[in-house]
Design a protein around this motif. Structure first.
Motif, short mmCIF file in Angstrom:
data_model
loop_
_atom_site.label_atom_id
_atom_site.label_comp_id
_atom_site.label_asym_id
_atom_site.label_seq_id
_atom_site.Cartn_x
_atom_site.Cartn_y
_atom_site.Cartn_z
N UNK A 1 0.83 -1.19 0.00
CA UNK A 1 0.00 0.00 0.00
C UNK A 1 0.87 1.24 0.00
N UNK A 2 0.45 2.23 -0.83
CA UNK A 2 1.15 3.51 -0.91
C UNK A 2 0.25 4.58 -0.32
N UNK A 3 0.84 5.44 0.52
CA UNK A 3 0.08 6.51 1.15
C UNK A 3 0.70 7.84 0.75
N UNK A 4 -0.11 8.78 0.22
CA UNK A 4 0.45 10.08 -0.18
C UNK A 4 0.85 10.91 1.03
N UNK A 5 1.92 11.65 0.90
CA UNK A 5 2.33 12.58 1.95
C UNK A 5 1.52 13.87 1.86
N UNK A 6 1.76 14.76 2.80
CA UNK A 6 1.02 16.03 2.77
C UNK A 6 1.38 16.83 1.52
N UNK A 7 2.65 16.76 1.10
CA UNK A 7 3.06 17.47 -0.11
C UNK A 7 2.31 16.93 -1.32
N UNK A 8 2.20 15.60 -1.41
CA UNK A 8 1.48 15.01 -2.54
C UNK A 8 0.01 15.42 -2.53
N UNK A 9 -0.58 15.46 -1.35
CA UNK A 9 -1.98 15.88 -1.27
C UNK A 9 -2.14 17.33 -1.71
N UNK A 10 -1.25 18.21 -1.29
CA UNK A 10 -1.35 19.62 -1.68
C UNK A 10 -1.16 19.78 -3.19
N UNK A 11 -0.20 19.05 -3.77
CA UNK A 11 0.03 19.14 -5.21
C UNK A 11 -1.17 18.61 -5.98
N UNK A 12 -1.78 17.53 -5.49
CA UNK A 12 -2.95 16.98 -6.19
C UNK A 12 -4.11 17.97 -6.15
N UNK A 13 -4.32 18.57 -4.99
CA UNK A 13 -5.40 19.56 -4.89
C UNK A 13 -5.12 20.75 -5.80
N UNK A 14 -3.87 21.19 -5.85
CA UNK A 14 -3.52 22.31 -6.71
C UNK A 14 -3.71 21.95 -8.18
N UNK A 15 -3.33 20.73 -8.58
CA UNK A 15 -3.49 20.32 -9.98
C UNK A 15 -4.95 20.25 -10.38
N UNK A 16 -5.78 19.70 -9.50
CA UNK A 16 -7.22 19.62 -9.79
C UNK A 16 -7.82 21.02 -9.87
N UNK A 17 -7.38 21.89 -8.96
CA UNK A 17 -7.90 23.26 -8.98
C UNK A 17 -7.49 23.98 -10.27
N UNK B 1 -7.08 26.01 -22.92
CA UNK B 1 -6.42 24.69 -23.03
C UNK B 1 -5.05 24.64 -22.35
N UNK B 2 -4.34 25.74 -22.36
CA UNK B 2 -2.99 25.73 -21.76
C UNK B 2 -3.08 25.50 -20.25
N UNK B 3 -4.05 26.14 -19.61
CA UNK B 3 -4.19 25.97 -18.17
C UNK B 3 -4.65 24.54 -17.85
N UNK B 4 -5.57 24.03 -18.66
CA UNK B 4 -6.03 22.64 -18.46
C UNK B 4 -4.86 21.68 -18.65
N UNK B 5 -4.04 21.92 -19.70
CA UNK B 5 -2.89 21.06 -19.94
C UNK B 5 -1.88 21.12 -18.80
N UNK B 6 -1.71 22.31 -18.21
CA UNK B 6 -0.79 22.45 -17.07
C UNK B 6 -1.28 21.63 -15.88
N UNK B 7 -2.57 21.74 -15.55
CA UNK B 7 -3.11 20.94 -14.45
C UNK B 7 -3.04 19.46 -14.75
N UNK B 8 -3.34 19.08 -16.01
CA UNK B 8 -3.24 17.66 -16.36
C UNK B 8 -1.83 17.13 -16.27
N UNK B 9 -0.84 17.97 -16.66
CA UNK B 9 0.56 17.55 -16.57
C UNK B 9 0.97 17.31 -15.11
N UNK B 10 0.46 18.15 -14.22
CA UNK B 10 0.76 17.95 -12.79
C UNK B 10 0.18 16.63 -12.29
N UNK B 11 -1.06 16.31 -12.72
CA UNK B 11 -1.66 15.05 -12.31
C UNK B 11 -0.89 13.87 -12.91
N UNK B 12 -0.46 14.01 -14.19
CA UNK B 12 0.33 12.95 -14.81
C UNK B 12 1.66 12.75 -14.08
N UNK B 13 2.27 13.86 -13.63
CA UNK B 13 3.52 13.74 -12.88
C UNK B 13 3.31 13.02 -11.55
#
Length: 550
Positions: free
Chosen positions: A2-18, A29-41
């Motif tokens: 099992x993998x558990x996200x750290x607080x940094x990962x949670x903050x980055x995920x929330x920022x990417x979704x936002x 599209x550029x902003x959507x692509x930026x958020x999607x790239x963060x989620x892909x990372x």
């Protein structure tokens, strides 16, 4: 794994979704692509973490206990240190953020260092400090290592299942741990100060009135002529005491803070009595009872016998039996399943859910690897006995049942005392470590047994746990199902009235308890029984009786 996200990962995920959400609203599209790239990372980081940790485990990341022993014995209330070694056979260093023990809740454990790094192909020494506040056979089941993946966005707990046993003996028996058990120790075990008893001897004990059955050769004619009554000479013969220690191990006596429950103190008191008389060379027997007789050992002497009594005080007071445990068969099976999964070679992947017969068979096959070898506890079926024996063998705690059993223990005590009266050699000293009988129906058979002991010239002492109001549970205000305050205490005035009523009820309970205890003490003293109190505080030498006890 099992993998558990750290607080940094949670903050980055929330920022990417936002960011992606803002881009969709703004139709950029550029902003959507930026958020999607963060989620892909984030997804790639999770995959990299999973691969790296899998590589560590495949390379042979393991934990071993230092030393050949897998069981250590210690006295209650002491702290011991166990050394462990974490090995990293990988070519890359592994940094961990937390190292925590997986152990019985009856132990208090700290680990040093709790965070650090295991070098590539290196070893890390770990010090495990174990504090043992309660007697019993407890297990340290292993360690859990939380490893950070790249770049610190996920944590992976690595569990090392390596069972280790800690047998906690009563505090007064701690001095008996290094004692020899055979050979010359048996020859020295009988040394000590002998007691004195009535019988054929040369030392005059007392002059007493003649009773039917006394031989005429013992009549003191001159003293009888002076007194005007027939007096008889009683002589002394040197003889070691035959001591019986009787302990009440009812399950409700386990209620209380860890290490300060009534049974914690009672076990120490019983062990103190046993150690004191054994050190004098007397013969000591032990009887442990609850709703049934749990142990009955005939009197003997010597260090080996002391080790046996200490072991019985640990095991006979346990709560793994079905009649003393709060766990039913399904609850026991869940605990066995969770503990057995990392020990099984296949991780129990071939075991169907609900197949308790195969689970019991698999648990019985793994049980020889356990640190302890207890007898099978009581169970409602052979399968349940096998599962409960697995818990006892690995030192997995079983909580005591909530229902009281002292309404039955009083009658069991009468049976135990009657059996002691009939046993040979005849007892000279009997110590009962138990609360006084709580019901009139229980008192009569117990008092009859005490009278028979008195007629056999046995000295009886009754040690009661001292009542401590601080150990009473708090009077919590009534609540609804969701945890919110009920209507009775919703407003301030009603709550104040409820608290006042709760205080009156608590005081009534305390007064009733004190009156019942004093009444029992009075009844016992009328029978010639010496009553003492078991105090929560201990002296520097717990094997010495409290001289201020009354």
């Amino acid at each position: 794994m099992q993998l558990f996200p750290t607080r940094t990962a949670a903050h980055l995920s929330i920022a990417a979704i936002s960011v992606a959400g803002v881009g969709l609203i703004a139709r950029e599209p550029a902003i959507v692509g930026w958020g999607g790239a963060m989620l892909l990372a984030m997804a790639l980081a999770r995959a990299v973490t999973l691969v790296s940790v899998s590589r560590i485990r495949a390379a042979g990341f393991e934990m071993l206990w230092s030393g050949p022993r897998r069981v250590v014995r210690t006295g209650r209330g002491s702290t011991i240190e166990i050394e462990a070694e974490v090995r990293n056979r990988d070519t890359l260093a592994a940094r961990y953020v937390r190292l925590r023990p997986i152990a019985s809740s009856q132990l208090q454990i700290t680990i040093e260092p709790s965070a650090g790094e295991v070098m590539a192909s290196g070893r890390l020494k770990v010090k495990v400090c174990v504090h043992a506040p309660r007697v019993g056979q407890h297990g340290v089941h292993g360690l859990a290592l939380e490893v950070h993946g790249a770049p610190g966005l996920f944590e992976v707990p690595l569990t090392f299942a390596n069972p280790f046993g800690v047998e906690v003996l009563p505090r007064p028996f701690a001095a008996w741990l290094p004692s020899p058990r055979g050979g010359r120790s048996k020859l020295l075990a009988s040394s000590g100060r002998p007691g004195r008893a009535r019988g054929e001897g040369s030392d005059l004990r007392e002059l007493r009135e003649h009773r039917p059955g006394d031989p005429f050769r013992r009549i003191a004619w001159k003293a009888s002529a002076r007194r005007g009554n027939l007096l008889v000479r009683d002589f002394e013969r040197e003889e070691r005491d035959v001591v019986w220690v009787v302990l009440d191990a009812s399950v409700e006596l386990w209620a209380g803070p860890l290490g300060r429950a009534p049974l914690d103190l009672a076990i120490d008191e019983a062990a103190s009595i046993c150690a004191r008389y054994l050190s004098r060379g007397d013969r000591v027997g032990l009887a442990v009872y609850a709703s049934t007789v749990r142990a009955f050992v005939l009197p003997d002497q010597g260090p080996a016998h002391g080790q046996k009594l200490a072991h019985l005080l640990v095991t006979a007071t346990g709560t793994h039996d079905a009649s003393r445990s709060d766990l039913d068969e399904a609850d026991v099976a869940v605990r066995v399943l969770e503990h057995l999964r990392p020990l099984d070679a296949r991780g129990l992947s071939d075991l169907r859910r609900g197949d308790l017969d195969r689970l019991a068979s698999r648990a019985d096959a793994v049980r020889p690897r356990a640190p302890f070898a207890p007898p099978a506890p009581e169970g409602r079926s052979p399968r349940e006995r096998t599962l409960r024996r697995y818990l006892a063998a690995y030192g997995i705690e079983s909580p005591a049942r909530a229902e009281a059993e002292r309404h039955e223990s009083g009658f069991t005590l009468a049976e135990v005392l009657a059996q002691i009266v009939k046993s040979k050699p005849k007892p000279s000293v009997v110590h009962v470590v138990a609360p006084a009988p709580s019901e009139i129906a229980q008192e009569k058979p117990v008092m009859d047994a005490l009278r028979r002991l008195s007629r056999h010239s046995a000295s009886v002492t009754w040690s009661m746990p001292q009542f401590d109001p601080a150990l009473l549970p708090p009077w919590d205000p009534p609540t609804r199902a969701d945890g919110s305050p009920s209507e009775e205490v919703a407003d301030g005035s009603r709550r104040a009235a409820w608290e006042e009523a709760a205080g009156v009820a608590a005081e009534a309970v305390l007064v009733r308890t004190r009156v019942a205890v004093r009444r029992s003490e009075t009844v016992l003293r009328r029978l010639g029984v010496r009553v003492t109190k078991i105090r929560a505080t201990t002296t520097k030498r717990p094997d010495v009786a409290d001289p201020n006890a009354t």
